[in-house]
Design an enzyme around this catalytic site. Sequence first.
Site, PDB file in Angstrom:
ATOM      1  N   LYS A   1      48.371  51.287 -82.768  1.00  0.00           N
ATOM      2  CA  LYS A   1      49.548  51.939 -82.207  1.00  0.00           C
ATOM      3  C   LYS A   1      49.689  53.360 -82.734  1.00  0.00           C
ATOM      4  O   LYS A   1      49.628  53.584 -83.942  1.00  0.00           O
ATOM      5  CB  LYS A   1      50.780  51.102 -82.601  1.00  0.00           C
ATOM      6  CG  LYS A   1      52.119  51.670 -82.151  1.00  0.00           C
ATOM      7  CD  LYS A   1      52.375  51.443 -80.687  1.00  0.00           C
ATOM      8  CE  LYS A   1      53.618  52.168 -80.224  1.00  0.00           C
ATOM      9  NZ  LYS A   1      54.781  51.320 -80.087  1.00  0.00           N
TER      10      LYS A   1
ATOM     11  N   HIS B   1      58.634  43.545 -81.340  1.00  0.00           N
ATOM     12  CA  HIS B   1      58.853  43.777 -82.779  1.00  0.00           C
ATOM     13  C   HIS B   1      59.431  42.503 -83.386  1.00  0.00           C
ATOM     14  O   HIS B   1      60.573  42.145 -83.068  1.00  0.00           O
ATOM     15  CB  HIS B   1      59.839  44.924 -82.998  1.00  0.00           C
ATOM     16  CG  HIS B   1      59.366  46.230 -82.439  1.00  0.00           C
ATOM     17  ND1 HIS B   1      58.706  47.180 -83.185  1.00  0.00           N
ATOM     18  CD2 HIS B   1      59.430  46.735 -81.178  1.00  0.00           C
ATOM     19  CE1 HIS B   1      58.396  48.211 -82.420  1.00  0.00           C
ATOM     20  NE2 HIS B   1      58.820  47.963 -81.196  1.00  0.00           N
TER      21      HIS B   1
ATOM     22  N   HIS C   1      54.355  43.820 -75.937  1.00  0.00           N
ATOM     23  CA  HIS C   1      55.000  44.768 -76.867  1.00  0.00           C
ATOM     24  C   HIS C   1      56.252  44.106 -77.457  1.00  0.00           C
ATOM     25  O   HIS C   1      57.272  44.002 -76.774  1.00  0.00           O
ATOM     26  CB  HIS C   1      55.396  46.048 -76.120  1.00  0.00           C
ATOM     27  CG  HIS C   1      55.933  47.118 -77.016  1.00  0.00           C
ATOM     28  ND1 HIS C   1      55.488  48.414 -76.969  1.00  0.00           N
ATOM     29  CD2 HIS C   1      56.871  47.096 -77.994  1.00  0.00           C
ATOM     30  CE1 HIS C   1      56.124  49.134 -77.869  1.00  0.00           C
ATOM     31  NE2 HIS C   1      56.985  48.350 -78.501  1.00  0.00           N
TER      32      HIS C   1
ATOM     33  N   HIS D   1      56.421  51.141 -73.016  1.00  0.00           N
ATOM     34  CA  HIS D   1      57.833  51.254 -72.611  1.00  0.00           C
ATOM     35  C   HIS D   1      58.132  52.552 -71.850  1.00  0.00           C
ATOM     36  O   HIS D   1      58.910  53.384 -72.300  1.00  0.00           O
ATOM     37  CB  HIS D   1      58.777  51.107 -73.802  1.00  0.00           C
ATOM     38  CG  HIS D   1      58.381  51.817 -75.069  1.00  0.00           C
ATOM     39  ND1 HIS D   1      58.091  53.148 -75.107  1.00  0.00           N
ATOM     40  CD2 HIS D   1      58.221  51.371 -76.330  1.00  0.00           C
ATOM     41  CE1 HIS D   1      57.787  53.491 -76.350  1.00  0.00           C
ATOM     42  NE2 HIS D   1      57.850  52.422 -77.100  1.00  0.00           N
TER      43      HIS D   1
ATOM     44  N   ASP E   1      59.494  45.243 -75.664  1.00  0.00           N
ATOM     45  CA  ASP E   1      59.972  46.094 -76.758  1.00  0.00           C
ATOM     46  C   ASP E   1      61.178  45.445 -77.439  1.00  0.00           C
ATOM     47  O   ASP E   1      62.057  46.137 -77.951  1.00  0.00           O
ATOM     48  CB  ASP E   1      60.321  47.515 -76.275  1.00  0.00           C
ATOM     49  CG  ASP E   1      60.349  48.505 -77.437  1.00  0.00           C
ATOM     50  OD1 ASP E   1      59.860  48.171 -78.535  1.00  0.00           O
ATOM     51  OD2 ASP E   1      60.866  49.608 -77.242  1.00  0.00           O
TER      52      ASP E   1
ATOM     53  N   HIS F   1      53.416  55.233 -78.330  1.00  0.00           N
ATOM     54  CA  HIS F   1      54.829  55.605 -78.173  1.00  0.00           C
ATOM     55  C   HIS F   1      54.806  57.051 -77.686  1.00  0.00           C
ATOM     56  O   HIS F   1      54.608  57.969 -78.482  1.00  0.00           O
ATOM     57  CB  HIS F   1      55.599  55.468 -79.490  1.00  0.00           C
ATOM     58  CG  HIS F   1      57.061  55.767 -79.312  1.00  0.00           C
ATOM     59  ND1 HIS F   1      58.037  54.803 -79.362  1.00  0.00           N
ATOM     60  CD2 HIS F   1      57.696  56.932 -79.012  1.00  0.00           C
ATOM     61  CE1 HIS F   1      59.218  55.364 -79.121  1.00  0.00           C
ATOM     62  NE2 HIS F   1      59.045  56.660 -78.908  1.00  0.00           N
TER      63      HIS F   1
END
Length: 343
Positions: free
Chosen positions: A98, A15, A13, A173, A246, A135
């Site tokens: 996602k 970004h 995970h 997360h 994350d 999420h």
Amino acid sequence: MNEITITRPDDWHAHFRDELMLKETVPASARVFARSIAMPNLKPPVVNAKMALEYESRLKEATPKGNDFKALVTLYLTNTTTTQDIIEAKEAGILAAKLYPSGATTNSSAGVNDISKMTPVFEAMAAQGMLLLIHGEVTNSDIDIFDREKTFIERYLSKIIEEVPSLKIVLEHITTKDAAEFVMNGPDNLAATVTPQHLLLNRNDLLVGGIKPHYYCLPILKRNIHQEALRKAVTSGSSKFFLGTDSAPHMKNDKESDCGCAGCYSAPVALELYAQVFDEMDALDKLEGFASHHGADFYGLERNKDTITLVRDPWSVPQELEIPGKGKIVPFWSGQQVSWRLK
Ligand code: DOR
Ligand code: ZN
């Protein structure tokens, strides 16, 4: 133990963002991870196979020459995602999609408003063997921010599992004892990622003695009992928990603001911080499973063949990083000591 060698880890995970930011984020992950799941919450979001493949090539371009790091791109589910989008994504080699409840976090406004309408898409994903990455927070204004994960599990996650029992799901997360227990007691096709910040910190660290914008992320840090439960879960050896940083960079000005962005940019220091936590828990022998085996096994991918070595050799994380053409970022754990270093 002053040195530990483990199978090269993966980050399930992360970004990376886009454009100029990739020059920082991709090398930072590639220095240690073999693969990273690249989150699709770009502006505009990555909503189909074509956009995902274009993003994949930008990520590849940003990878240092000679490094075989691979960013695994994902699809962003919206109210208008079709089963055909799923079939095309699978054909393009995309492993996962996602689910952002609309408004839950950074660039999630294009996310899903009514999860109950997504069942056909989830069924198509299950049929294609594509993973659902969630999420897991509700966004209702009457639900307290500290209860949003627990409420999501009760209201939505249980239902998705019931309705599409063969779907592989990663609850991303996780931040609560409730989530850790739910995953631990759930079916084999349910797993979770855990970030370094949720293992190292609780909400006192965020709020006592002054607000710390660089510890603000979503889901928000919880009480210490939740932090303790997460530390126990990841060091339990259970294959249901694996590494997902994350890592989520935002510019310094956007975090140190009257409406600060959520996200911790941890890629430059994440593996070392996980090692620190496992060391504190006297569980360094469980680090390799969490960081290098459980995620690959759950995704149905081969484990990496090469290794990395960490040594006990304290160092300080830089206060700031300069992103050419953009400005400054404050990395997670900035200015603080880390007890492990990549050899
Ligand atoms: O803190 C977060 N930052 N949580 C998320 O879910 C998204 C991420 C981001 O993209 O900045
Ligand atoms: Zn994220």
